[in-house]
Motif scaffolding. Structure first.
Motif, PDB file in Angstrom:
ATOM      1  N   TYR A   1      -9.250   2.115   2.414  1.00  0.00           N
ATOM      2  CA  TYR A   1      -9.075   0.618   1.282  1.00  0.00           C
ATOM      3  C   TYR A   1     -10.920   2.164   1.130  1.00  0.00           C
ATOM      4  O   TYR A   1     -11.959   2.041   0.890  1.00  0.00           O
ATOM      5  CB  TYR A   1      -9.528  -0.706   2.099  1.00  0.00           C
ATOM      6  CG  TYR A   1      -8.809  -0.768   1.971  1.00  0.00           C
ATOM      7  CD1 TYR A   1      -7.465  -2.231   1.530  1.00  0.00           C
ATOM      8  CD2 TYR A   1      -8.068  -0.978   3.514  1.00  0.00           C
ATOM      9  CE1 TYR A   1      -5.944  -2.657   2.076  1.00  0.00           C
ATOM     10  CE2 TYR A   1      -6.988  -1.932   4.508  1.00  0.00           C
ATOM     11  CZ  TYR A   1      -6.496  -2.484   3.379  1.00  0.00           C
ATOM     12  OH  TYR A   1      -5.272  -3.122   3.437  1.00  0.00           O
TER      13      TYR A   1
ATOM     14  N   ALA B   1     -13.418  -2.197  -8.041  1.00  0.00           N
ATOM     15  CA  ALA B   1     -11.899  -2.020  -8.027  1.00  0.00           C
ATOM     16  C   ALA B   1     -11.606  -2.047  -6.588  1.00  0.00           C
ATOM     17  O   ALA B   1     -12.714  -1.011  -6.123  1.00  0.00           O
ATOM     18  CB  ALA B   1     -12.141  -0.573  -9.277  1.00  0.00           C
TER      19      ALA B   1
ATOM     20  N   TYR C   1      -8.847  -0.203  -3.756  1.00  0.00           N
ATOM     21  CA  TYR C   1      -7.986   0.717  -3.994  1.00  0.00           C
ATOM     22  C   TYR C   1      -7.109   1.215  -2.729  1.00  0.00           C
ATOM     23  O   TYR C   1      -7.979   0.949  -1.580  1.00  0.00           O
ATOM     24  CB  TYR C   1      -7.937   2.103  -4.502  1.00  0.00           C
ATOM     25  CG  TYR C   1      -8.492   2.253  -5.815  1.00  0.00           C
ATOM     26  CD1 TYR C   1      -7.114   2.199  -7.129  1.00  0.00           C
ATOM     27  CD2 TYR C   1      -9.439   2.375  -6.386  1.00  0.00           C
ATOM     28  CE1 TYR C   1      -7.400   2.527  -8.062  1.00  0.00           C
ATOM     29  CE2 TYR C   1      -9.862   1.816  -8.170  1.00  0.00           C
ATOM     30  CZ  TYR C   1      -9.428   2.485  -8.621  1.00  0.00           C
ATOM     31  OH  TYR C   1      -9.132   2.178 -10.260  1.00  0.00           O
TER      32      TYR C   1
ATOM     33  N   ARG D   1      -4.145   0.226  -7.281  1.00  0.00           N
ATOM     34  CA  ARG D   1      -5.121  -0.614  -7.083  1.00  0.00           C
ATOM     35  C   ARG D   1      -4.836  -2.074  -6.624  1.00  0.00           C
ATOM     36  O   ARG D   1      -3.768  -2.420  -7.571  1.00  0.00           O
ATOM     37  CB  ARG D   1      -5.663  -0.204  -8.743  1.00  0.00           C
ATOM     38  CG  ARG D   1      -6.711  -0.877  -8.708  1.00  0.00           C
ATOM     39  CD  ARG D   1      -7.352  -1.124 -10.676  1.00  0.00           C
ATOM     40  NE  ARG D   1      -8.139  -1.682 -10.875  1.00  0.00           N
ATOM     41  CZ  ARG D   1      -9.662  -2.079 -11.738  1.00  0.00           C
ATOM     42  NH1 ARG D   1      -8.642  -0.519 -12.194  1.00  0.00           N
ATOM     43  NH2 ARG D   1     -10.360  -2.351 -11.829  1.00  0.00           N
TER      44      ARG D   1
END
Length: 68
Positions: free
Chosen positions: A10, A20, A22, A66
């Motif tokens: 992560y 954000a 991912y 994402r």
């Protein structure tokens, strides 16, 4: 990493305005992604321990998902 057992990665990116998260599935991980780092010095608490760094340039384009 010697057994080539991978765990999902992560990646959290944050700026003052936004963030954000991912996700990199294990399917897109390979030994080339993990670069050995310099072992810790003799003065370190865990002297000689050697971890790794991620070389994200080895991740295929579009492999990160994402999620936030």
């Amino acid at each position: 990493m010697n057994a080539f057992i991978y765990f999902p990665v992560y990646l959290v990116l944050k700026s003052e305005e936004e963030y954000a998260v991912y996700y990199l599935p294990t399917d897109f991980q390979s030994p080339e992604l993990f670069v050995p780092r310099k072992p810790l010095s003799d003065q370190a608490k865990r002297a000689g321990w050697q971890g790794f760094l991620y070389d994200l340039s080895k991740v295929p384009q579009g492999a990160f998902i994402r999620i936030v």
